[in-house]
Design a protein around this motif. Structure first.
Motif, PDB file in Angstrom:
ATOM      1  N   TRP A  88     124.950 -36.923   9.928  1.00 32.67           N
ATOM      2  CA  TRP A  88     123.911 -36.614  10.547  1.00 32.67           C
ATOM      3  C   TRP A  88     122.673 -37.587  10.208  1.00 32.67           C
ATOM      4  CZ3 TRP A  88     122.606 -30.998  12.355  1.00 32.67           C
ATOM      5  CH2 TRP A  88     123.717 -30.435  13.319  1.00 32.67           C
ATOM      6  N   ASN A  89     121.849 -37.921  10.820  1.00 33.74           N
ATOM      7  CA  ASN A  89     120.592 -38.636  10.688  1.00 33.74           C
ATOM      8  C   ASN A  89     119.781 -37.364   9.919  1.00 33.74           C
ATOM      9  OD1 ASN A  89     117.529 -39.352  10.886  1.00 33.74           O
ATOM     10  ND2 ASN A  89     118.456 -40.943  11.985  1.00 33.74           N
TER      11      ASN A  89
ATOM     12  N   HIS B  32     117.355 -34.974  11.147  1.00 36.08           N
ATOM     13  CA  HIS B  32     117.825 -33.487  11.783  1.00 36.08           C
ATOM     14  C   HIS B  32     118.390 -32.606  10.777  1.00 36.08           C
ATOM     15  CE1 HIS B  32     117.126 -35.149  15.597  1.00 36.08           C
ATOM     16  NE2 HIS B  32     117.470 -36.423  15.478  1.00 36.08           N
TER      17      HIS B  32
ATOM     18  N   ALA C 208     128.409 -40.850  17.333  1.00 31.62           N
ATOM     19  CA  ALA C 208     127.565 -41.128  16.236  1.00 31.62           C
ATOM     20  C   ALA C 208     126.739 -42.429  16.455  1.00 31.62           C
ATOM     21  CB  ALA C 208     127.954 -41.789  14.955  1.00 31.62           C
TER      22      ALA C 208
ATOM     23  N   ASP D 102     124.264 -40.374  19.162  1.00 29.32           N
ATOM     24  CA  ASP D 102     123.639 -38.902  18.976  1.00 29.32           C
ATOM     25  C   ASP D 102     123.648 -38.834  17.262  1.00 29.32           C
ATOM     26  OD1 ASP D 102     122.904 -36.410  18.290  1.00 29.32           O
ATOM     27  OD2 ASP D 102     123.194 -35.934  20.446  1.00 29.32           O
ATOM     28  N   PRO D 103     122.379 -38.590  16.776  1.00 26.82           N
ATOM     29  CA  PRO D 103     122.336 -38.675  15.181  1.00 26.82           C
ATOM     30  C   PRO D 103     123.013 -37.505  14.755  1.00 26.82           C
ATOM     31  CG  PRO D 103     120.036 -38.445  16.181  1.00 26.82           C
ATOM     32  CD  PRO D 103     121.088 -39.026  17.301  1.00 26.82           C
ATOM     33  N   ARG D 104     123.160 -36.250  15.560  1.00 27.63           N
ATOM     34  CA  ARG D 104     123.693 -34.944  15.196  1.00 27.63           C
ATOM     35  C   ARG D 104     125.315 -35.040  15.723  1.00 27.63           C
ATOM     36  NH1 ARG D 104     119.934 -30.840  17.665  1.00 27.63           N
ATOM     37  NH2 ARG D 104     119.562 -32.513  19.165  1.00 27.63           N
TER      38      ARG D 104
END
Length: 310
Positions: free
Chosen positions: A8-9, A12, A271, A274-276
């Motif tokens: 995850w980024n 977040h 990925a 979406d960063p999550r």
């Protein structure tokens, strides 16, 4: 020593947030001897005859703080408040036809304050309904928005019908609108399992789940952990917790668990989009974007509140 990089980024948070780690146990009563005896726990794959749901409804909500406000009390004092917009909706995914459509979307606005004299905040473009809160400290006010948002999610979930599976983003919390409803928890804040069973979660392959177990807290549920497909950035990367109503008969709960592990991986995000990823399901991400658009222009609303106050 090994390092893991959470996929995850960091803006977040992390995909697994259990305080100091897996030893941060939940205080809820947990019964592991539901689908299998504790000593016989193993990674579960769906039976070969289980097919993915044809029609899936996904329910989610969003919120936005539009402004910090202050009241003018009759005694000359002043109390803080927050003006917030929030929305809840449903997206219907036809996995056979490859389509996704918004079938419900509701927007509400409220002003949250402990003031005993404040009324609704009326502006040219919107009216913010007064919500009186018990704790009026400014830092406590954002949490007050969650109650009305959850109530709105419950209301729209009541419209969920004609689906093989209904996925509510987050814990069910009383939103069991149908026997086909599951709660989808993508960030793990609490550890519900003892170390031996938690180690099984870390070993799950993509598409595998734990046996069903029971959680006894304010909202009792039957639950299981499932790993979605994606990069292995850590022991719990790609792991979600899924739950259904505790009142369901065990065979029906196991059927939902099997259905979830062949359906949810098809909706997992990537990925590069979406960063999550993969936990933030692609239709839910799309629903969140649509709901945020329904909230309207925050700058315009802020300007209207400033003019109304002036």
């Amino acid at each position: 020593m090994s390092w893991f990089v959470d996929p995850w980024n960091p803006s977040h948070g992390a995909s697994f947030e259990a305080g100091t780690g897996p030893d941060s146990r939940s205080s809820a009563d947990v019964d592991l001897d539901v689908e299998l005896p504790t000593g016989a726990w193993n990674a579960r794959r769906a039976p070969g005859d289980v097919r993915a749901a044809g029609a899936v409804l996904l329910v989610d909500g969003v919120r936005r703080i539009d402004a910090t406000v202050w009241t003018a009390e009759p005694d000359g004092g002043s109390l803080p408040g927050l003006a917030a917009s929030y929305a809840a909706g449903i997206v219907r995914c036809d996995l056979r036809g490859g389509t996704a459509d918004l079938v419900a979307g509701e927007v509400r606005r409220g002003v949250f304050t402990a003031s005993p004299t404040a009324g609704d905040l009326v502006t040219r473009h919107a009216t913010y309904t007064r919500h009186r809160v018990q704790r009026g400290e400014l830092e406590q006010l954002p949490a007050a928005v969650q109650g009305p948002l959850t109530a709105l999610e419950v209301a729209v979930t009541g419209a969920a019908a004609d689906a093989d599976l209904v996925v509510v983003d987050g814990k069910l919390g009383g939103r069991e609108a149908a026997a086909t409803t599951i709660g989808y928890i993508k960030t793990q804040h609490r550890m519900y399992l003892p170390p031996a069973q938690a180690a099984l979660v870390a070993r799950l392959a993509a598409g595998e789940r734990t046996p069903v177990f029971r959680i006894g807290d304010r909202w009792p549920s039957l639950s299981w952990y499932l790993r979605l497909p994606g990069p292995r950035g850590g022991p719990w990367a790609g792991v979600v917790r899924v739950e259904c109503a505790a009142a369901l008969p065990l065979p029906e709960a196991v059927r939902l668990a099997d259905l979830s592990q062949v359906t949810l991986p098809l909706l997992a995000s990537q990925a590069y989009k979406d960063p999550r990823a993969p936990q933030n399901l692609t239709p839910i991400a799309g629903l969140e974007r649509r709901l945020r658009r329904l909230l309207g222009d925050g700058r315009l609303l802020h300007r209207a509140m400033s003019l109304a106050a002036g």
